[in-house]
Design a protein around this motif. Sequence first.
Motif, PDB file in Angstrom:
ATOM      1  N   LEU A  62     -16.603   0.776  10.289  1.00 27.00           N
ATOM      2  CA  LEU A  62     -15.885   1.593  11.271  1.00 27.00           C
ATOM      3  C   LEU A  62     -14.964   2.629  10.627  1.00 27.00           C
ATOM      4  O   LEU A  62     -14.829   3.748  11.117  1.00 27.00           O
ATOM      5  N   ALA A  63     -14.338   2.244   9.512  1.00 25.08           N
ATOM      6  CA  ALA A  63     -13.298   3.089   8.913  1.00 25.08           C
ATOM      7  C   ALA A  63     -13.771   3.867   7.684  1.00 25.08           C
ATOM      8  O   ALA A  63     -13.186   4.894   7.331  1.00 25.08           O
ATOM      9  N   GLY A  64     -14.802   3.342   7.007  1.00 28.45           N
ATOM     10  CA  GLY A  64     -15.262   3.992   5.777  1.00 28.45           C
ATOM     11  C   GLY A  64     -14.471   3.599   4.547  1.00 28.45           C
ATOM     12  O   GLY A  64     -14.785   4.036   3.433  1.00 28.45           O
ATOM     13  N   VAL A  65     -13.433   2.782   4.734  1.00 35.08           N
ATOM     14  CA  VAL A  65     -12.605   2.287   3.623  1.00 35.08           C
ATOM     15  C   VAL A  65     -12.314   0.807   3.879  1.00 35.08           C
ATOM     16  O   VAL A  65     -12.331   0.354   5.020  1.00 35.08           O
ATOM     17  N   PRO A  66     -12.012   0.035   2.820  1.00 30.28           N
ATOM     18  CA  PRO A  66     -11.678  -1.377   3.022  1.00 30.28           C
ATOM     19  C   PRO A  66     -10.246  -1.545   3.520  1.00 30.28           C
ATOM     20  O   PRO A  66      -9.395  -0.672   3.279  1.00 30.28           O
ATOM     21  N   PRO A  67      -9.942  -2.655   4.202  1.00 29.42           N
ATOM     22  CA  PRO A  67      -8.580  -2.862   4.715  1.00 29.42           C
ATOM     23  C   PRO A  67      -7.577  -3.217   3.624  1.00 29.42           C
ATOM     24  O   PRO A  67      -6.385  -2.967   3.773  1.00 29.42           O
ATOM     25  N   PHE A  68      -8.044  -3.826   2.533  1.00 30.08           N
ATOM     26  CA  PHE A  68      -7.175  -4.218   1.427  1.00 30.08           C
ATOM     27  C   PHE A  68      -7.752  -3.635   0.143  1.00 30.08           C
ATOM     28  O   PHE A  68      -8.920  -3.833  -0.158  1.00 30.08           O
ATOM     29  N   TYR A  69      -6.926  -2.924  -0.602  1.00 35.21           N
ATOM     30  CA  TYR A  69      -7.464  -2.285  -1.797  1.00 35.21           C
ATOM     31  C   TYR A  69      -6.411  -2.206  -2.899  1.00 35.21           C
ATOM     32  O   TYR A  69      -5.216  -2.414  -2.677  1.00 35.21           O
ATOM     33  N   GLY A  70      -6.889  -1.939  -4.101  1.00 39.30           N
ATOM     34  CA  GLY A  70      -6.031  -1.796  -5.262  1.00 39.30           C
ATOM     35  C   GLY A  70      -6.859  -1.259  -6.410  1.00 39.30           C
ATOM     36  O   GLY A  70      -8.078  -1.137  -6.316  1.00 39.30           O
ATOM     37  N   GLU A  71      -6.203  -0.955  -7.504  1.00 39.99           N
ATOM     38  CA  GLU A  71      -6.887  -0.405  -8.674  1.00 39.99           C
ATOM     39  C   GLU A  71      -7.597  -1.483  -9.483  1.00 39.99           C
ATOM     40  O   GLU A  71      -8.550  -1.204 -10.199  1.00 39.99           O
ATOM     41  N   THR A  72      -7.111  -2.710  -9.381  1.00 40.41           N
ATOM     42  CA  THR A  72      -7.701  -3.820 -10.122  1.00 40.41           C
ATOM     43  C   THR A  72      -7.966  -4.973  -9.161  1.00 40.41           C
ATOM     44  O   THR A  72      -7.462  -4.989  -8.031  1.00 40.41           O
ATOM     45  N   ALA A  73      -8.729  -5.969  -9.636  1.00 41.56           N
ATOM     46  CA  ALA A  73      -8.988  -7.153  -8.813  1.00 41.56           C
ATOM     47  C   ALA A  73      -7.674  -7.845  -8.454  1.00 41.56           C
ATOM     48  O   ALA A  73      -7.490  -8.296  -7.312  1.00 41.56           O
ATOM     49  N   ARG A  97      -4.812   7.308  12.473  1.00 38.74           N
ATOM     50  CA  ARG A  97      -5.567   8.489  12.016  1.00 38.74           C
ATOM     51  C   ARG A  97      -7.028   8.136  11.754  1.00 38.74           C
ATOM     52  O   ARG A  97      -7.900   9.009  11.817  1.00 38.74           O
ATOM     53  N   ILE A  98      -7.303   6.855  11.451  1.00 32.10           N
ATOM     54  CA  ILE A  98      -8.672   6.415  11.215  1.00 32.10           C
ATOM     55  C   ILE A  98      -9.275   5.787  12.461  1.00 32.10           C
ATOM     56  O   ILE A  98     -10.440   6.017  12.793  1.00 32.10           O
ATOM     57  N   PHE A  99      -8.467   5.007  13.192  1.00 30.77           N
ATOM     58  CA  PHE A  99      -8.989   4.212  14.308  1.00 30.77           C
ATOM     59  C   PHE A  99      -8.716   4.832  15.677  1.00 30.77           C
ATOM     60  O   PHE A  99      -8.910   4.182  16.701  1.00 30.77           O
TER      61      PHE A  99
END
Length: 275
Positions: free
Chosen positions: A201-212, A229-231
């Motif tokens: 739906l959004a094209g991006v994940p809900p939780f993210y970061g540069e590393t695991a 702005r996304i939803f």
Amino acid sequence: MLSESLKNKYQPCEEIGRGRFGVISKAFCPITQSFFAIKTIDKRLLSDPTDRQCLENEPKIMTLLSPHPNIVQIHDMFESENALHLILDLCQPVTLYDQIIQHDLSEPKVASYAKQLVSGLAHCHRYGVVHRDIKPDNIFFDFRGNLKIGDFGSATWLGELCTADGLVGTPYYVAPEVVMGRSYNEKVDVWSAGVVLYVMLAGVPPFYGETAEEIFEAILRGNLRLPSRIFRSISSEAKDLLRKMICRDVSRRLSAEQVLRHPWILNGGETISMD
């Protein structure tokens, strides 16, 4: 690496994929006049006991779950001293990940994919199987356009206590109870499917970061955000389902069967936003 018994029944064609422990090739079966995929696992690369256990489990689990319209079916298996060969449904080269990257998916299309995905998961859970690595890369399509869950290399059976353990999965899609090192149940798949739904739906994940580690920290904070702005154009019903799938409280998180009964799924995404 292909065994003689396999070559007697299937004619190997080109390589179509590659993973940590082997390759996937296209093959033709003259007897059925059909094409299949051969997943060849190099047993010499499996030094870790957990990996070896997964090697033993994968064909057993796939045989148990076959056939189901939303799960990649196993048709045959051949084993040699150094390799295991699984004969599987041949799917399109385009995965759900590719679809998300290439297309702006409509709510009805996303609802259709979500229904098929969760239908496959509900089937797994009825047999006590947890996939543990639900992500767009492991979701395929047959040549009729039907969605199929694949890659059961991380799957396991729930034990007598109906729980499993182990940090298994892909960082963006892992449930918080897995990250915390707790025992967990089949609802970890529902969390992951909820994240897949969010990404569709959004094209991006809900939780993210540069590393695991940063991604895991974001998951553990667990504050699901649905930025306007996304939803803005997403229906309230879809957002309600997201909140009930990506829910930190496992007791309140929906089961796969409950997801299939959610109004947004039942109405095929054809809903009017109440926001």
